[in-house]
Scaffold this motif. Structure first.
Motif, PDB file in Angstrom:
ATOM      1  N   ILE A   1       0.855  -1.180   0.000  1.00  0.00           N
ATOM      2  CA  ILE A   1       0.000   0.000   0.000  1.00  0.00           C
ATOM      3  C   ILE A   1       0.892   1.232   0.000  1.00  0.00           C
ATOM      4  O   ILE A   1       1.712   1.410   0.909  1.00  0.00           O
ATOM      5  N   ASN A   2       0.777   2.063  -1.048  1.00  0.00           N
ATOM      6  CA  ASN A   2       1.541   3.308  -1.136  1.00  0.00           C
ATOM      7  C   ASN A   2       0.639   4.474  -0.751  1.00  0.00           C
ATOM      8  O   ASN A   2      -0.346   4.761  -1.435  1.00  0.00           O
ATOM      9  N   LEU A   3       0.961   5.120   0.354  1.00  0.00           N
ATOM     10  CA  LEU A   3       0.151   6.215   0.875  1.00  0.00           C
ATOM     11  C   LEU A   3       0.953   7.511   0.874  1.00  0.00           C
ATOM     12  O   LEU A   3       2.186   7.502   0.925  1.00  0.00           O
ATOM     13  N   THR A   4       0.224   8.611   0.815  1.00  0.00           N
ATOM     14  CA  THR A   4       0.806   9.938   1.037  1.00  0.00           C
ATOM     15  C   THR A   4      -0.017  10.622   2.118  1.00  0.00           C
ATOM     16  O   THR A   4      -1.235  10.735   1.996  1.00  0.00           O
ATOM     17  N   VAL A   5       0.648  11.054   3.177  1.00  0.00           N
ATOM     18  CA  VAL A   5      -0.021  11.777   4.253  1.00  0.00           C
ATOM     19  C   VAL A   5       0.364  13.246   4.144  1.00  0.00           C
ATOM     20  O   VAL A   5       1.550  13.591   4.135  1.00  0.00           O
ATOM     21  N   ASN A   6      -0.651  14.109   3.999  1.00  0.00           N
ATOM     22  CA  ASN A   6      -0.447  15.545   3.843  1.00  0.00           C
ATOM     23  C   ASN A   6      -0.861  16.276   5.112  1.00  0.00           C
ATOM     24  O   ASN A   6      -1.780  15.839   5.825  1.00  0.00           O
ATOM     25  N   THR A   7      -0.215  17.396   5.383  1.00  0.00           N
ATOM     26  CA  THR A   7      -0.622  18.239   6.503  1.00  0.00           C
ATOM     27  C   THR A   7      -0.442  19.704   6.113  1.00  0.00           C
ATOM     28  O   THR A   7       0.419  20.029   5.285  1.00  0.00           O
ATOM     29  N   HIS A   8      -1.272  20.563   6.666  1.00  0.00           N
ATOM     30  CA  HIS A   8      -1.161  21.992   6.371  1.00  0.00           C
ATOM     31  C   HIS A   8      -1.817  22.787   7.494  1.00  0.00           C
ATOM     32  O   HIS A   8      -2.660  22.271   8.242  1.00  0.00           O
ATOM     33  N   ASN A   9      -1.414  24.060   7.606  1.00  0.00           N
ATOM     34  CA  ASN A   9      -2.079  24.990   8.505  1.00  0.00           C
ATOM     35  C   ASN A   9      -1.729  26.414   8.087  1.00  0.00           C
ATOM     36  O   ASN A   9      -0.875  26.642   7.225  1.00  0.00           O
ATOM     37  N   THR A  10      -2.402  27.375   8.682  1.00  0.00           N
ATOM     38  CA  THR A  10      -2.125  28.788   8.455  1.00  0.00           C
ATOM     39  C   THR A  10      -1.913  29.442   9.817  1.00  0.00           C
ATOM     40  O   THR A  10      -2.803  29.419  10.671  1.00  0.00           O
ATOM     41  N   SER A  11      -0.724  29.959  10.037  1.00  0.00           N
ATOM     42  CA  SER A  11      -0.379  30.573  11.314  1.00  0.00           C
ATOM     43  C   SER A  11       0.148  31.969  11.052  1.00  0.00           C
ATOM     44  O   SER A  11       1.094  32.149  10.262  1.00  0.00           O
ATOM     45  N   ASN A  12      -0.478  32.973  11.695  1.00  0.00           N
ATOM     46  CA  ASN A  12      -0.090  34.386  11.514  1.00  0.00           C
ATOM     47  C   ASN A  12      -0.124  34.786  10.045  1.00  0.00           C
ATOM     48  O   ASN A  12       0.746  35.519   9.551  1.00  0.00           O
ATOM     49  N   GLY A  13      -1.120  34.260   9.351  1.00  0.00           N
ATOM     50  CA  GLY A  13      -1.288  34.609   7.947  1.00  0.00           C
ATOM     51  C   GLY A  13      -0.356  33.895   7.004  1.00  0.00           C
ATOM     52  O   GLY A  13      -0.390  34.145   5.796  1.00  0.00           O
ATOM     53  N   VAL A  14       0.488  32.958   7.519  1.00  0.00           N
ATOM     54  CA  VAL A  14       1.446  32.233   6.676  1.00  0.00           C
ATOM     55  C   VAL A  14       0.966  30.801   6.508  1.00  0.00           C
ATOM     56  O   VAL A  14       0.709  30.106   7.496  1.00  0.00           O
ATOM     57  N   TYR A  15       0.825  30.374   5.263  1.00  0.00           N
ATOM     58  CA  TYR A  15       0.376  29.012   4.951  1.00  0.00           C
ATOM     59  C   TYR A  15       1.576  28.070   4.968  1.00  0.00           C
ATOM     60  O   TYR A  15       2.613  28.354   4.351  1.00  0.00           O
ATOM     61  N   ARG A  16       1.465  26.950   5.679  1.00  0.00           N
ATOM     62  CA  ARG A  16       2.520  25.955   5.770  1.00  0.00           C
ATOM     63  C   ARG A  16       1.964  24.594   5.384  1.00  0.00           C
ATOM     64  O   ARG A  16       0.792  24.297   5.639  1.00  0.00           O
ATOM     65  N   SER A  17       2.800  23.757   4.792  1.00  0.00           N
ATOM     66  CA  SER A  17       2.376  22.412   4.407  1.00  0.00           C
ATOM     67  C   SER A  17       3.561  21.473   4.462  1.00  0.00           C
ATOM     68  O   SER A  17       4.719  21.899   4.463  1.00  0.00           O
ATOM     69  N   ALA A  18       3.262  20.177   4.526  1.00  0.00           N
ATOM     70  CA  ALA A  18       4.283  19.133   4.486  1.00  0.00           C
ATOM     71  C   ALA A  18       3.601  17.843   4.080  1.00  0.00           C
ATOM     72  O   ALA A  18       2.371  17.714   4.157  1.00  0.00           O
ATOM     73  N   TRP A  19       4.379  16.881   3.635  1.00  0.00           N
ATOM     74  CA  TRP A  19       3.837  15.569   3.308  1.00  0.00           C
ATOM     75  C   TRP A  19       4.919  14.520   3.436  1.00  0.00           C
ATOM     76  O   TRP A  19       6.107  14.829   3.423  1.00  0.00           O
ATOM     77  N   VAL A  20       4.492  13.262   3.590  1.00  0.00           N
ATOM     78  CA  VAL A  20       5.436  12.167   3.725  1.00  0.00           C
ATOM     79  C   VAL A  20       4.849  10.918   3.054  1.00  0.00           C
ATOM     80  O   VAL A  20       3.651  10.654   3.185  1.00  0.00           O
TER      81      VAL A  20
END
Length: 678
Positions: free
Chosen positions: A199-218
């Motif tokens: 099973i090949n999965l991609t887990v994504n995450t994101h948020n917006t803090s102080n008006g700055v959008y951040r993301s990551a994935w693994v």
């Protein structure tokens, strides 16, 4: 030349030199003024002799947050930084710092060639600088995990962004029995895989803090291996019983098997987890799957296990395997009288047809047999047939006479007293208690067995249907007719009842004034095992002391619910103490029934279905099972049950006679008998 003349000449030379420099300076200044005055028609530029700066080399990882603050390219604090290549590949310029930063999460691997420009306006003159930046984006290292098909799996995802409000998701989930569970933070991958493979999965995450959008994935790779089957053996015609192991650690788990009932086997819910019980009728390999399912905190949980049952034949096929020589007497120099008994395997209760070629006519009488034989013919052929199976044996009788030893009778160690219970499969191997000193096979004769027990070969087996004490006699006979006998006592007890808080007796009631009463009562249980009982009451009392109990109760609460636990079994009972003390029903409108109640509409049943009314459910589900008197399951289903009462139609097993319907919910079990008349 005089000194004066030399000095004067030097002064003129210096004066001419200064005049030339002034004229050159004036000419150059005039040139700039002229250039400025004709700027609209002709531009002026000096040759660019700048050397390209050394590129800045950086590395990043796809899916991992990246941040790099650009070094100062201009000494002026009003310099403006920009890049014609950004934003791109998830990266952009972030102006929260000065100079700004390259910020973001790279989406794809590869090499990014960027140019960072810095421009400043100084005294209405534009000054600029730039630097080349090379970012090599490497692929992420996948998280490699292993799981087993059918076995619960749980893996908590590592923190990808250090912000508590980051949202996590995976486009591939739910899939193959797995899902994201948000009971933890970061969430977990949970469930039981349905199929093997990768099973090949991609887990994504994101948020917006102080008006700055951040993301990551693994990326996550889960290799799902095949489960190890439970391998069992059974014998055709011999009772079989195997309790399924715990697959999910929750007492509300329901167990099913899509392949059962079949080949004489079914699921029995008299144990928890249930058991595979019955008597196989056909030899071969049975491939079963047992599924477990429950709902915890509104989330479905499941597990499964493969079970392979190899059903062996009940006995070896009929064959004539040898001869038990009893005696060999000399009649003359060339004549002998031979007395013997043939040896068989795989015999049944059908008659055996026996003959000795040209020596003994065909007979069904059992041995031993006597023949007068001539020493000139040292070999005889024995022929036997049973159930259409023919077998022969060539016997070197003269050699046997020359080496024969006296036959000895069988021996026994005695059979100790035996005990079992009704409804439970029983099996006893006589081979454990008898032996033949000459190694001859033994035939057993048994008398005194209950009607539901039988002797098959060397095995006494069956399921007792009634209680009692039975004296049983067993005789073991060797092929020559020598025997030994013994007897033992078989005690059949009643079936063990499940632990239940069955009733409550009121020992005393005293009105303390107003709406207060002191009530003394004693709970009554069935299925006691000797383990400690914990009793909890809805007025907050929890005790392990034995009753009777005295409690001060208010008429505003005429119902006292008692919950008792012994081991892992829980039972509840609704005690209407006010009715017991006064006979008054003035609060009856608020009563919800005395525990789990099952009512049958139409008993005896004259159709293939029966309608049940179920009341007093203490939970959100009901499991109903239709069984025969031996506990073999015909039908089972689990129903969502949001209300206190309701009705359900159940299919019955074919044929007539008594059937059982078991109704189970959280902490409560009731079993009713049905009589199917046609």
């Amino acid at each position: 030349m005089s000194t004066f003349t030399s000095t004067r000449t030097l002064g003129w030379l210096i004066g001419l030199l200064l005049l030339g420099c002034w004229n050159l300076q004036a000419e150059v200044k005039a040139t700039f003024i002229k250039t400025d005055s004709i700027q609209s028609t002709k531009s002026f530029s000096e040759p660019n002799t700048a050397i390209a700066p050394i590129p800045i080399s950086l590395t990043a990882t796809a899916g991992v947050p990246f941040e790099y603050q650009i070094p100062a390219l201009s000494p002026h604090t009003n310099a403006v930084y920009s890049s014609p290549q950004l934003p791109a590949n998830g990266l952009s310029l972030l102006y929260d710092t000065y100079p700004p930063s390259i910020f973001g999460t790279p989406d794809a691997t590869g090499v990014m060639n960027l140019t960072i420009n810095a421009t400043a306006n100084v005294n209405n003159q534009i000054e600029s600088a730039w630097v080349a930046i090379t970012i090599t984006v490497n692929p992420p290292t996948p998280i490699s995990l292993t799981a087993t098909a059918g076995v619960p799996f749980n893996y908590e995802i590592p923190v990808l962004i250090h912000e508590n409000n980051a949202g996590y998701s995976s486009p591939e989930l739910p899939g193959n029995g797995l899902r994201l569970s948000y009971d933890t933070y970061p969430p977990s991958i949970v469930g039981a895989p349905n199929a093997t493979g990768v099973i090949n999965l991609t887990v994504n995450t994101h948020n917006t803090s102080n008006g700055v959008y951040r993301s990551a994935w693994v990326p996550i790779i889960i290799t799902v291996n095949a489960p190890t089957p439970i391998s069992l053996t059974a014998t055709a015609g011999v009772p079989f019983n195997y309790e399924i192991p715990v697959l999910l650690h929750d007492n509300s788990t329901g167990y099913t098997s899509p392949q059962l009932p079949t080949n004489g086997l079914s699921l029995s819910y008299s144990t928890y987890p249930p058991s595979i019980v019955g008597t196989p009728t056909v030899t071969g390999v049975m491939n079963l799957t047992v599924n477990a399912h429950n709902t915890v905190n509104s989330q479905d949980e499941s597990a499964w296990v493969p079970i392979i049952i190899t059903v062996n034949p009940s006995a070896t096929s009929f064959a004539l395997t040898g001869v038990n020589l009893i005696s060999c007497q000399t009649i003359s120099d060339t004549q002998r009288q031979l007395t013997f008994t043939p040896q068989y395997v795989g015999t049944t209760e059908q008659p055996i047809f026996f003959t000795v070629y040209q020596q003994l006519p065909l007979t069904t009488q059992p041995g031993p047999y006597s023949l007068n034989l001539d020493t000139s013919n040292p070999l005889i052929t024995l022929i036997a047939q049973q159930d259409g199976v023919l077998s022969s044996y060539n016997y070197q009788w003269l050699a046997g006479c020359n080496t024969t030893t006296p036959n000895r009778p069988p021996t026994t160690t005695g059979i100790p007293p035996q005990a079992t219970q009704t409804g439970q499969a029983y099996q006893l191997s006589l081979a454990n208690y008898f032996a033949d000193p000459d190694g001859n096979p033994l035939t057993y004769i048994v008398s005194g067995l209950p009607s539901t027990l039988n002797l098959t070969g060397v095995i006494i087996s069956g399921t007792p249907a009634s209680t009692g004490s039975f004296p049983i006699s067993v005789t073991a006979v060797d092929p020559s007719g020598l025997f030994v006998s013994t007897s033992f006592q078989l005690t059949v007890n009643g079936a063990t009842q499940p632990f239940t808080l069955a009733s409550v007796s009121t020992n005393g009631c005293q009105n303390l004034g107003g709406n207060q009463w002191q009530v003394t009562f004693t709970p009554h249980y069935t299925g006691l095992t000797g383990e400690q009982i914990v009793l909890a009451m809805t007025n907050g009392v929890i005790t392990t002391q034995a009753g009777p109990y005295s409690q001060t109760l208010s008429t505003d609460q005429p119902l006292l619910t008692l919950i008792a636990q012994q081991g892992n079994t829980t039972s509840a009972y609704n005690y209407f103490w006010l009715v017991a003390c006064t006979g008054s029903a003035r609060q009856a409108a608020r009563e919800v029934g005395n525990g789990l109640q099952v009512n049958v509409f139409g008993n005896p049943v004259q159709s293939q279905q029966v309608e049940l009314e179920i009341k007093g459910v203490m939970g959100s589900w009901v499991e109903v099972t239709v069984m025969d008197m031996q506990g073999r399951c015909h039908h089972q289903q689990r129903l969502d049950w949001p209300t206190d009462s309701g009705r359900v139609n159940l299919p019955l097993a074919p044929g007539i006679g008594t059937q059982l319907v078991q109704v189970r919910t959280e902490g409560q079990v009731r079993t009713v008998k049905l009589l199917k008349s046609r």
